[in-house]
Motif scaffolding. Sequence first.
Motif, short mmCIF file in Angstrom:
data_model
loop_
_atom_site.label_atom_id
_atom_site.label_comp_id
_atom_site.label_asym_id
_atom_site.label_seq_id
_atom_site.Cartn_x
_atom_site.Cartn_y
_atom_site.Cartn_z
N ALA A 1 0.86 -1.19 0.00
CA ALA A 1 0.00 0.00 0.00
C ALA A 1 0.89 1.24 0.00
O ALA A 1 1.95 1.24 0.61
CB ALA A 1 -0.91 0.00 1.23
N THR A 2 0.42 2.28 -0.67
CA THR A 2 1.21 3.50 -0.74
C THR A 2 0.29 4.71 -0.80
O THR A 2 -0.84 4.61 -1.27
CB THR A 2 2.17 3.48 -1.95
OG1 THR A 2 3.01 4.62 -1.88
CG2 THR A 2 1.43 3.46 -3.26
N GLY A 3 0.80 5.83 -0.32
CA GLY A 3 0.05 7.08 -0.39
C GLY A 3 0.72 8.18 0.41
O GLY A 3 1.13 7.96 1.55
N GLU A 4 0.90 9.35 -0.18
CA GLU A 4 1.46 10.54 0.46
C GLU A 4 2.79 10.28 1.16
O GLU A 4 3.01 10.70 2.29
CB GLU A 4 0.45 11.14 1.45
CG GLU A 4 -0.78 11.69 0.79
CD GLU A 4 -1.73 12.36 1.77
OE1 GLU A 4 -1.33 12.64 2.91
OE2 GLU A 4 -2.87 12.60 1.37
N GLY A 5 3.68 9.56 0.49
CA GLY A 5 5.01 9.32 1.04
C GLY A 5 5.07 8.18 2.05
O GLY A 5 6.10 7.97 2.68
N ILE A 6 4.00 7.43 2.21
CA ILE A 6 3.96 6.32 3.16
C ILE A 6 3.83 5.02 2.37
O ILE A 6 2.98 4.91 1.48
CB ILE A 6 2.77 6.47 4.12
CG1 ILE A 6 2.90 7.77 4.91
CG2 ILE A 6 2.67 5.28 5.05
CD1 ILE A 6 1.68 8.14 5.69
N ASN A 7 4.67 4.04 2.68
CA ASN A 7 4.62 2.72 2.06
C ASN A 7 4.43 1.67 3.14
O ASN A 7 5.09 1.72 4.18
CB ASN A 7 5.91 2.43 1.30
CG ASN A 7 6.14 3.40 0.17
OD1 ASN A 7 5.23 3.74 -0.57
ND2 ASN A 7 7.36 3.88 0.04
N VAL A 8 3.54 0.72 2.88
CA VAL A 8 3.28 -0.37 3.82
C VAL A 8 3.43 -1.68 3.08
O VAL A 8 2.77 -1.92 2.07
CB VAL A 8 1.86 -0.26 4.43
CG1 VAL A 8 1.63 -1.40 5.41
CG2 VAL A 8 1.64 1.08 5.10
#
Length: 187
Positions: free
Chosen positions: A84-91
């Motif tokens: 998952a990714t979004g606004e500079g965050i990756n999981v």
Amino acid sequence: MNFSTAPSCFLRKNVFCPMVFLFVAFLHLVSFAASSPSPDSTSAASTANTASNIRSGLSVGVGWPYVGLKYYFNNDIGSELRFATGEGINVYSARGYWSFARFSNFSVVGGLEAGYVTFNAMNANNTLRVSGDGYEFAPFCGMEYFLNRQFSFLFDFSMPIVGLTSRDVSLGDLQWVVNGGLYFYPF
């Protein structure tokens, strides 16, 4: 983190109510369609309509904001790798599924998710870049609806425990997350 400053990969208050409303409306529509009597209940066509599309095997899923590779070993137990990714965050996460109830084309699922989080983003005021890493651990429950033998729609709620570290500062939080995705079974 609180809901007003949470990144887009976490649920925000202004998204929760419409998503719940749409999900409940979808369930009512599907249950109404499933409960409609057929014109001839003894025909072969009507018995074919009652067959379930629930199946095991490999599937590829796309949701907001994630992609996943899921494998059900049988109709009860499965696992999934997600990014998952979004606004500079990756999981980067792994999920374990248990389907504890099935009816018609619905499968009620529960399970656990664990993941590694990296982030590199600006704060809310765009004055400071914050980067680091952390973990997330989440129990979840939801429902998978099989549209046909090759496509299913998964909708679940989870409550992840998130721990993040940036330099020497650590913080933890509890979030509510709603996931929805379309899965394709190629084989």
